[in-house]
Design a protein around this motif. Structure first.
Motif, PDB file in Angstrom:
ATOM      1  N   ASN A 122      47.699 -18.444 -19.078  1.00 57.35           N
ATOM      2  CA  ASN A 122      46.481 -18.997 -18.493  1.00 57.35           C
ATOM      3  C   ASN A 122      46.686 -20.296 -17.718  1.00 57.35           C
ATOM      4  O   ASN A 122      45.752 -20.785 -17.082  1.00 57.35           O
ATOM      5  N   LEU A 123      47.901 -20.839 -17.736  1.00 60.07           N
ATOM      6  CA  LEU A 123      48.218 -21.941 -16.829  1.00 60.07           C
ATOM      7  C   LEU A 123      48.067 -21.481 -15.386  1.00 60.07           C
ATOM      8  O   LEU A 123      47.899 -22.294 -14.479  1.00 60.07           O
ATOM      9  N   GLY A 124      48.084 -20.176 -15.169  1.00 63.85           N
ATOM     10  CA  GLY A 124      47.950 -19.622 -13.826  1.00 63.85           C
ATOM     11  C   GLY A 124      46.534 -19.493 -13.323  1.00 63.85           C
ATOM     12  O   GLY A 124      46.318 -19.140 -12.153  1.00 63.85           O
ATOM     13  N   ILE A 125      45.526 -19.777 -14.149  1.00 64.49           N
ATOM     14  CA  ILE A 125      44.127 -19.617 -13.756  1.00 64.49           C
ATOM     15  C   ILE A 125      43.838 -20.391 -12.469  1.00 64.49           C
ATOM     16  O   ILE A 125      44.126 -21.585 -12.370  1.00 64.49           O
ATOM     17  N   GLY A 126      43.283 -19.709 -11.489  1.00 62.84           N
ATOM     18  CA  GLY A 126      42.905 -20.350 -10.235  1.00 62.84           C
ATOM     19  C   GLY A 126      44.023 -20.452  -9.224  1.00 62.84           C
ATOM     20  O   GLY A 126      43.790 -20.834  -8.072  1.00 62.84           O
ATOM     21  N   GLY A 127      45.259 -20.138  -9.627  1.00 67.03           N
ATOM     22  CA  GLY A 127      46.373 -20.151  -8.703  1.00 67.03           C
ATOM     23  C   GLY A 127      46.925 -21.514  -8.358  1.00 67.03           C
ATOM     24  O   GLY A 127      47.812 -21.635  -7.515  1.00 67.03           O
ATOM     25  N   ASP A 128      46.422 -22.572  -9.019  1.00 67.15           N
ATOM     26  CA  ASP A 128      46.881 -23.938  -8.740  1.00 67.15           C
ATOM     27  C   ASP A 128      47.034 -24.665 -10.073  1.00 67.15           C
ATOM     28  O   ASP A 128      46.110 -25.351 -10.525  1.00 67.15           O
ATOM     29  N   PRO A 129      48.193 -24.544 -10.716  1.00 66.28           N
ATOM     30  CA  PRO A 129      48.367 -25.123 -12.052  1.00 66.28           C
ATOM     31  C   PRO A 129      48.171 -26.636 -12.100  1.00 66.28           C
ATOM     32  O   PRO A 129      47.644 -27.154 -13.091  1.00 66.28           O
ATOM     33  N   ALA A 130      48.576 -27.344 -11.058  1.00 65.53           N
ATOM     34  CA  ALA A 130      48.401 -28.794 -11.048  1.00 65.53           C
ATOM     35  C   ALA A 130      46.916 -29.161 -11.044  1.00 65.53           C
ATOM     36  O   ALA A 130      46.493 -30.098 -11.735  1.00 65.53           O
ATOM     37  N   ARG A 131      46.124 -28.428 -10.284  1.00 65.44           N
ATOM     38  CA  ARG A 131      44.675 -28.677 -10.267  1.00 65.44           C
ATOM     39  C   ARG A 131      44.072 -28.402 -11.633  1.00 65.44           C
ATOM     40  O   ARG A 131      43.202 -29.154 -12.109  1.00 65.44           O
TER      41      ARG A 131
END
Length: 214
Positions: A122-131
């Motif tokens: 789920n670190l991948g949620i939204g496609g922008d892990p830093a955000r």
């Protein structure tokens, strides 16, 4: 093939038990592990995610609630959040609190959560892990901790569009990302976090992060 449908409806169908696969940019298919996520937590779940949480815990993308349900059972304040109505229903059925919503929108007790979990990729949620990590800085208490599942060393940082294939119906594409052990420090720093440790148990990997002091 039927017309595409929205990803949230696809997740609802998947969590209700319909056969589902994840389709990546390259067209490759991977199983959507509903059976695993709907089962009781195993010893790896306990070691990586459940046992470390001794304070208020937010399970981001909680799915059917196997982690947050077990944490709540231990009388630790805990809440799951998911965009899927079916996931939230199942989490509540396990006896845990769950919010139907988007982590990027306002949630209860912002700035007070001790732990935030990003399990099962789920670190991948939204496609922008830093955000996503920057958002969790806002959600966490000043001494809060993120425990995020990451991919193996060498996976790097991959951003892609994915779709869910549910019994022949293909969802609209959505943004996702994969972060490997070799990329997590850079991603964390971009999101205002610092990696304080990594763990590898039973073939799964996590990074533990804390907010960088202003």
């Amino acid at each position: 093939m039927s017309l595409a449908f929205d990803p949230t409806s696809a997740y609802d169908a998947a969590f209700s038990g319909k056969a589902t696969q994840v389709v990546g940019d390259s067209g490759g298919h991977e199983p959507f592990e509903v059976g695993v996520w709907s089962s009781d937590p195993d010893w790896i779940d306990h070691a990586l995610f459940i046992d470390p949480c001794d304070g208020a815990t937010l399970d981001v993308g909680c799915g059917p609630g196997r982690l947050v349900g077990e944490i709540a059972r231990r009388d630790v304040p805990a809440m799951g959040i998911d965009v899927s109505i079916e996931a939230v229903r199942q989490t509540r059925f396990r006896g845990a609190d769950a919010l139907l919503g988007d982590i990027f929108l306002e949630i209860p007790d912002e700035g007070e959560w001790k732990y935030a979990l990003l399990a099962d990729g789920n670190l991948g949620i939204g496609g922008d892990p830093a955000r996503l990590l920057a958002r969790l800085r806002e959600v966490l208490s000043p001494d809060g901790v993120v425990i995020a599942e990451v991919a193996e060393h060498g996976a790097g940082l991959v951003r892609e569009e994915r779709q869910l294939l549910v019994e022949g119906r293909l969802s609209v594409a959505f943004d996702w990302a994969v972060v490997g052990l070799d990329a997590i420090e850079a991603v964390a720093a971009e999101g205002g976090m610092r990696v304080i440790g990594t763990s590898s148990v039973g073939g799964r990997h996590t990074a533990t992060m804390i907010p960088i002091s202003p």
